[in-house]
Design a protein around this motif. Structure first.
Motif, short mmCIF file in Angstrom:
data_model
loop_
_atom_site.label_atom_id
_atom_site.label_comp_id
_atom_site.label_asym_id
_atom_site.label_seq_id
_atom_site.Cartn_x
_atom_site.Cartn_y
_atom_site.Cartn_z
N PRO A 74 -2.08 -16.19 -23.96
CA PRO A 74 -3.05 -16.83 -24.86
C PRO A 74 -2.51 -16.89 -26.29
CG PRO A 74 -4.17 -15.33 -23.39
CD PRO A 74 -2.71 -15.12 -23.16
N THR A 75 -2.59 -18.08 -26.89
CA THR A 75 -2.03 -18.33 -28.22
C THR A 75 -3.11 -18.17 -29.28
OG1 THR A 75 -0.43 -19.88 -27.31
CG2 THR A 75 -0.88 -20.04 -29.67
N VAL A 76 -2.77 -17.44 -30.32
CA VAL A 76 -3.71 -17.25 -31.42
C VAL A 76 -4.08 -18.59 -32.04
CG1 VAL A 76 -3.89 -16.38 -33.80
CG2 VAL A 76 -3.05 -14.89 -31.97
N SER A 77 -5.37 -18.78 -32.24
CA SER A 77 -5.89 -20.00 -32.86
C SER A 77 -6.87 -19.60 -33.95
CB SER A 77 -6.57 -20.89 -31.82
OG SER A 77 -7.11 -22.04 -32.42
N ASP A 78 -6.36 -19.45 -35.16
CA ASP A 78 -7.18 -18.98 -36.28
C ASP A 78 -6.64 -19.62 -37.55
OD1 ASP A 78 -8.01 -17.15 -38.57
OD2 ASP A 78 -9.07 -16.18 -36.91
N PRO A 79 -7.47 -20.25 -38.35
CA PRO A 79 -6.99 -20.95 -39.55
C PRO A 79 -6.36 -20.01 -40.58
CG PRO A 79 -9.40 -20.85 -39.53
CD PRO A 79 -8.94 -20.39 -38.19
N ARG A 80 -6.61 -18.74 -40.46
CA ARG A 80 -6.02 -17.78 -41.41
C ARG A 80 -4.55 -17.50 -41.11
NH1 ARG A 80 -10.43 -13.15 -40.61
NH2 ARG A 80 -10.15 -13.98 -38.48
N ILE A 81 -4.08 -17.89 -39.92
CA ILE A 81 -2.67 -17.73 -39.57
C ILE A 81 -1.97 -19.07 -39.77
CG2 ILE A 81 -1.04 -17.12 -37.76
CD1 ILE A 81 -2.78 -14.79 -38.71
N THR A 82 -1.10 -19.12 -40.76
CA THR A 82 -0.44 -20.38 -41.12
C THR A 82 1.08 -20.25 -40.98
OG1 THR A 82 -0.41 -19.72 -43.46
CG2 THR A 82 -2.28 -21.05 -42.70
N GLU A 83 1.75 -21.38 -40.86
CA GLU A 83 3.18 -21.41 -40.57
C GLU A 83 4.00 -20.67 -41.62
OE1 GLU A 83 6.53 -22.23 -38.35
OE2 GLU A 83 4.42 -22.56 -37.82
N ASP A 84 3.61 -20.78 -42.87
CA ASP A 84 4.40 -20.17 -43.94
C ASP A 84 4.31 -18.65 -43.97
OD1 ASP A 84 1.69 -20.38 -44.74
OD2 ASP A 84 2.27 -20.17 -46.84
N GLN A 85 3.44 -18.06 -43.17
CA GLN A 85 3.29 -16.61 -43.17
C GLN A 85 4.28 -15.90 -42.25
OE1 GLN A 85 -0.86 -16.54 -41.97
NE2 GLN A 85 -1.51 -15.99 -44.04
N PHE A 86 4.90 -16.62 -41.34
CA PHE A 86 5.79 -15.98 -40.38
C PHE A 86 7.09 -15.54 -41.07
CE2 PHE A 86 2.97 -18.15 -37.48
CZ PHE A 86 2.87 -17.26 -36.42
N VAL A 87 7.51 -14.33 -40.72
CA VAL A 87 8.70 -13.71 -41.31
C VAL A 87 9.67 -13.37 -40.18
CG1 VAL A 87 9.57 -11.69 -42.53
CG2 VAL A 87 7.45 -12.78 -43.28
N ARG A 88 10.92 -13.79 -40.34
CA ARG A 88 11.95 -13.48 -39.35
C ARG A 88 12.52 -12.08 -39.59
NH1 ARG A 88 15.35 -19.18 -39.67
NH2 ARG A 88 13.71 -20.51 -38.77
N LEU A 89 12.87 -11.41 -38.51
CA LEU A 89 13.39 -10.05 -38.61
C LEU A 89 14.83 -9.97 -38.08
CD1 LEU A 89 10.30 -7.97 -37.42
CD2 LEU A 89 10.92 -8.64 -39.76
N PRO A 90 15.84 -10.18 -38.92
CA PRO A 90 17.22 -9.96 -38.48
C PRO A 90 17.42 -8.48 -38.16
CG PRO A 90 17.13 -11.22 -40.53
CD PRO A 90 15.76 -10.65 -40.31
N MET A 91 18.13 -8.19 -37.08
CA MET A 91 18.33 -6.81 -36.66
C MET A 91 19.69 -6.66 -36.01
SD MET A 91 14.54 -6.17 -34.98
CE MET A 91 14.88 -4.45 -34.55
N ASN A 92 20.19 -5.43 -36.00
CA ASN A 92 21.43 -5.09 -35.32
C ASN A 92 21.14 -4.19 -34.13
OD1 ASN A 92 23.30 -6.41 -37.13
ND2 ASN A 92 22.84 -4.79 -38.62
N PRO A 93 22.01 -4.17 -33.13
CA PRO A 93 21.83 -3.20 -32.06
C PRO A 93 21.74 -1.79 -32.61
CG PRO A 93 23.49 -4.82 -31.45
CD PRO A 93 23.18 -5.05 -32.89
N GLY A 94 20.74 -1.06 -32.20
CA GLY A 94 20.46 0.27 -32.75
C GLY A 94 19.22 0.28 -33.60
N ASP A 95 18.85 -0.89 -34.15
CA ASP A 95 17.62 -1.02 -34.92
C ASP A 95 16.43 -1.19 -33.96
OD1 ASP A 95 19.28 -1.05 -37.11
OD2 ASP A 95 19.10 -3.22 -37.45
N VAL A 96 15.28 -0.74 -34.41
CA VAL A 96 14.04 -0.85 -33.62
C VAL A 96 12.93 -1.33 -34.53
CG1 VAL A 96 12.31 0.42 -32.29
CG2 VAL A 96 14.72 1.01 -32.05
#
Length: 291
Positions: A195-217
């Motif tokens: 099920p996909t979140v459908s809420d006007p308070r969640i907007t495209e510009d709010q998403f943040v990418r998380l670069p990570m290396n093996p060993g990171d959690v």
């Protein structure tokens, strides 16, 4: 698209992982696990695809590189999509992967973030992402969603996402919406995957990418809105995830430890006529012999 390694706002110098987690809904812990252990898990996963390719007398790319891993997986997918799916699912059953998700560094982090009595919510999941490994007719990338809806456990339940390959901004990185856990359980619409979140308070510009290396959690609240990053770099991205409930959380106790997961099995033979007594005798030579 904003980028972060831990949080969108600058943390106080003395802020603990739990402080980050409570405020942002997630925290990235760097170097928690041994990369060599993750390399070995990748090797063991790759060997499963090689075993099937060898059975089918197909070409095999040698070595433990990501390129070889992806080439072998893609070759099996092209030959037999259902066999590829079965093999990919089997990677979740490797003892080494499950030991990792139950290891003391993981459990220590879970406790540090407030899960007093950790209990596993569901079995391990493996997330194999590559545009070359798109399953025909299936979903490819997870849409914006919250994991609590599929867990329905403790309010302080945690999800841990553990890459075994490098994750850059361009390798289908995990994308999160900081502080979205503070909105509680959100309305959804149907999707083939979840099920996909459908809420006007969640907007495209709010998403943040998380670069990570093996060993990171990365650990995040089950109420955190997250999704798979759209952009890939042509190399396979592999990550395991696991989920923990808190058996001491009062609502979880009061509700009698509910679970939405339904595991079942079939007793009808999947391979008709197998095994015969002759098949069994290959493992146990004395099988079927008269006393």
């Amino acid at each position: 698209m904003k980028t972060t390694t831990a949080a969108t706002s600058k943390p106080e110098p003395s802020a603990s992982p739990r402080d980050h987690f409570l405020a942002e809904g997630f925290v990235v812990v760097r170097g928690l696990l041994d990369p060599a252990e993750l390399d070995e898990i990748n090797r063991q996963m790759g060997e499963l695809f090689v075993l099937q390719l060898r059975r089918l007398c197909l070409a095999i790319d040698l070595g433990d590189s990501r390129e070889a891993w992806q080439a072998n997986a893609a070759r099996l997918l092209a030959a037999d999509p259902q066999l590829y799916i079965s093999t990919a699912r089997l990677t979740q059953m490797l003892p080494s992967a499950n030991r990792l998700l139950l290891s003391e560094p993981i459990l220590a982090l879970v406790r540090e973030l407030g899960v007093e009595v950790p209990v596993v919510s569901t079995r391990a999941s493996n997330h194999i992402m590559s545009d070359l490994l798109r399953i025909p007719g299936g979903y490819h990338k997870s849409p914006p969603h919250q994991d609590w809806r599929s867990m329905q456990g403790s309010l302080d339940s945690l999800v841990l996402w553990i890459p075994t390959t490098p994750v850059t901004e361009r390798s289908h990185a995990l994308e999160v919406v900081p502080r979205s856990h503070l909105l509680g359980l959100l309305p959804t619409v149907d999707h083939i995957m979840t099920p996909t979140v459908s809420d006007p308070r969640i907007t495209e510009d709010q998403f943040v990418r998380l670069p990570m290396n093996p060993g990171d959690v990365v650990a995040f609240s089950s109420f955190m809105v997250h999704r798979t990053g759209e952009e890939g770099d042509g190399l396979v991205r592999i990550a395991f995830s696991t989920r923990y409930n808190n058996a001491a959380e009062e609502t979880y106790v009061a509700h009698g430890y509910p679970t939405p997961y339904k595991y079942s099995y079939q007793t009808d033979l999947i391979v008709e006529g197998f095994p015969t007594i002759q098949d069994v005798s290959r493992t146990f030579p004395a099988a079927g012999r008269a006393e």
